[in-house]
Design a protein around this motif. Sequence first.
Motif, PDB file in Angstrom:
ATOM      1  N   GLU A  46      15.743 -57.471  80.429  1.00  0.00           N
ATOM      2  CA  GLU A  46      15.667 -56.047  80.729  1.00  0.00           C
ATOM      3  C   GLU A  46      14.217 -55.604  80.852  1.00  0.00           C
ATOM      4  N   LEU A  47      13.344 -56.181  80.016  1.00  0.00           N
ATOM      5  CA  LEU A  47      11.924 -55.848  80.042  1.00  0.00           C
ATOM      6  C   LEU A  47      11.310 -56.270  81.372  1.00  0.00           C
ATOM      7  N   ASP A  48      11.673 -57.458  81.850  1.00  0.00           N
ATOM      8  CA  ASP A  48      11.160 -57.920  83.138  1.00  0.00           C
ATOM      9  C   ASP A  48      11.607 -56.986  84.264  1.00  0.00           C
ATOM     10  N   ARG A  49      12.841 -56.519  84.219  1.00  0.00           N
ATOM     11  CA  ARG A  49      13.336 -55.612  85.262  1.00  0.00           C
ATOM     12  C   ARG A  49      12.585 -54.273  85.221  1.00  0.00           C
ATOM     13  N   ASP A  50      12.341 -53.763  84.022  1.00  0.00           N
ATOM     14  CA  ASP A  50      11.610 -52.502  83.900  1.00  0.00           C
ATOM     15  C   ASP A  50      10.181 -52.634  84.427  1.00  0.00           C
ATOM     16  N   LEU A  51       9.548 -53.794  84.148  1.00  0.00           N
ATOM     17  CA  LEU A  51       8.184 -54.020  84.623  1.00  0.00           C
ATOM     18  C   LEU A  51       8.162 -54.117  86.144  1.00  0.00           C
ATOM     19  N   ALA A  52       9.152 -54.823  86.701  1.00  0.00           N
ATOM     20  CA  ALA A  52       9.208 -54.967  88.162  1.00  0.00           C
ATOM     21  C   ALA A  52       9.472 -53.630  88.836  1.00  0.00           C
ATOM     22  N   ILE A  56       7.492 -49.309  83.193  1.00  0.00           N
ATOM     23  CA  ILE A  56       6.533 -49.445  82.106  1.00  0.00           C
ATOM     24  C   ILE A  56       5.308 -50.173  82.623  1.00  0.00           C
ATOM     25  N   SER A  57       4.187 -50.024  81.893  1.00  0.00           N
ATOM     26  CA  SER A  57       2.949 -50.684  82.306  1.00  0.00           C
ATOM     27  C   SER A  57       2.933 -52.126  81.820  1.00  0.00           C
ATOM     28  N   LYS A  58       1.978 -52.919  82.361  1.00  0.00           N
ATOM     29  CA  LYS A  58       1.859 -54.310  81.930  1.00  0.00           C
ATOM     30  C   LYS A  58       1.496 -54.412  80.457  1.00  0.00           C
ATOM     31  N   GLU A  59       0.622 -53.490  79.991  1.00  0.00           N
ATOM     32  CA  GLU A  59       0.203 -53.528  78.585  1.00  0.00           C
ATOM     33  C   GLU A  59       1.401 -53.247  77.662  1.00  0.00           C
ATOM     34  N   GLU A  60       2.204 -52.256  78.036  1.00  0.00           N
ATOM     35  CA  GLU A  60       3.385 -51.938  77.229  1.00  0.00           C
ATOM     36  C   GLU A  60       4.378 -53.090  77.262  1.00  0.00           C
ATOM     37  N   ALA A  61       4.545 -53.686  78.432  1.00  0.00           N
ATOM     38  CA  ALA A  61       5.462 -54.819  78.555  1.00  0.00           C
ATOM     39  C   ALA A  61       4.996 -55.985  77.698  1.00  0.00           C
ATOM     40  N   SER A  62       3.668 -56.189  77.641  1.00  0.00           N
ATOM     41  CA  SER A  62       3.122 -57.276  76.834  1.00  0.00           C
ATOM     42  C   SER A  62       3.415 -57.068  75.352  1.00  0.00           C
TER      43      SER A  62
END
Length: 380
Positions: A46-52, A56-62
Amino acid sequence: MLFWILVAVITAVVGAVLLYPLLRGAKEADDGRSGEVEVYRDQLRELDRDLAGGLISKEEASYARAEIGRRLIAVSKDQPSEAKSSARGNYRLSQAFIIAILPIVGLCLYLANGNPGLPSQPLEARLEKSGGDLAISIVKIEQHLAKNPDDAKGWEVLAPIYFKTNRIGDAELAYRNIIRILGPNATRLGDLGEVLVVKANGIVTADARGVLQQSLALDAANPRTLFYLALALEQEGKAADAKTAFEALAKQSPPDAPWLAAVNEHIVKNGGQPIATANTNAPGNPTAADVAAANALGSGDRQQMIRGMVESLDAKLKDDPKNFEGWMRLIRSYAVLNDRDRAADALKRGLAAFPADGGEGQQLLALAKELGLPTEVTQQ
């Protein structure tokens, strides 16, 4: 042979019932862990889909991926394959113990201590050989009386046993049957009257008073009857009449009569002076000066003085526990002061000095019943 087949079947059923929670618990634990892993993996996807999607930003995803990864690693480490194997091994040991070892241990204990060849013994045969067991003897007499209700001797045996074991309703029935069969006399009516008083928690009811007056008509000098009738006057609030009745009982009683201590307590309670007895100088008894000083004080000061005298008597009885009159006075005094816990404790200590199977112990228990104190614990 059929018996042992049934035993084996029952053992297998019990083993299955005991094993079910163990097997179910292990399965649920494994399923729970695998479910947590799938949840965390879904969160990563789900996180990968939100990032794509730019949600969300890359920093938040990290940061989120690091936290989910940490939790996923923690769950995975909770149940490594070696631990799972160990857990399964423990379950197998539990299963082996329940299925095999437990029945074997039980069988060995039975073969060592049991007697499978012993024939069963019905209740009637056990009653024939009571072996001194009081409970069995009582059942035997009760069965006899059920068939022979006019056997006065049987009722005479049971009545005091019922009374002593606090089966007051049965004691009343027994004494009434004795009177029905043998006719009334002062002693039998006195016994019934006392039972009725105890049944009413120390209150002399109208029924009890009627029976006691019949006893008095047959024996005008019976001290037990006179005591309870005087107590009835006290309970009705007729302090002057009660004092006169107790004083008359004290004057006609022998100087060493064991009931005089209780009689004097009631005389003082109703505003009189204690009658001199052979035990007047027993340890803990109030002197004439004590009584005079108490009468000269106000109600509050008198109460405080009385409590001090009672506590002094309590302390003296610890040094002289064989002072029977002192125990009678202490129990009654605490009851009059409405300190029932201390009264019950004094009864227990008094029975330690004068066991319940003796005459003094029986008087202590009779006093406790008159005052409405519990006697079951003290007799254990």
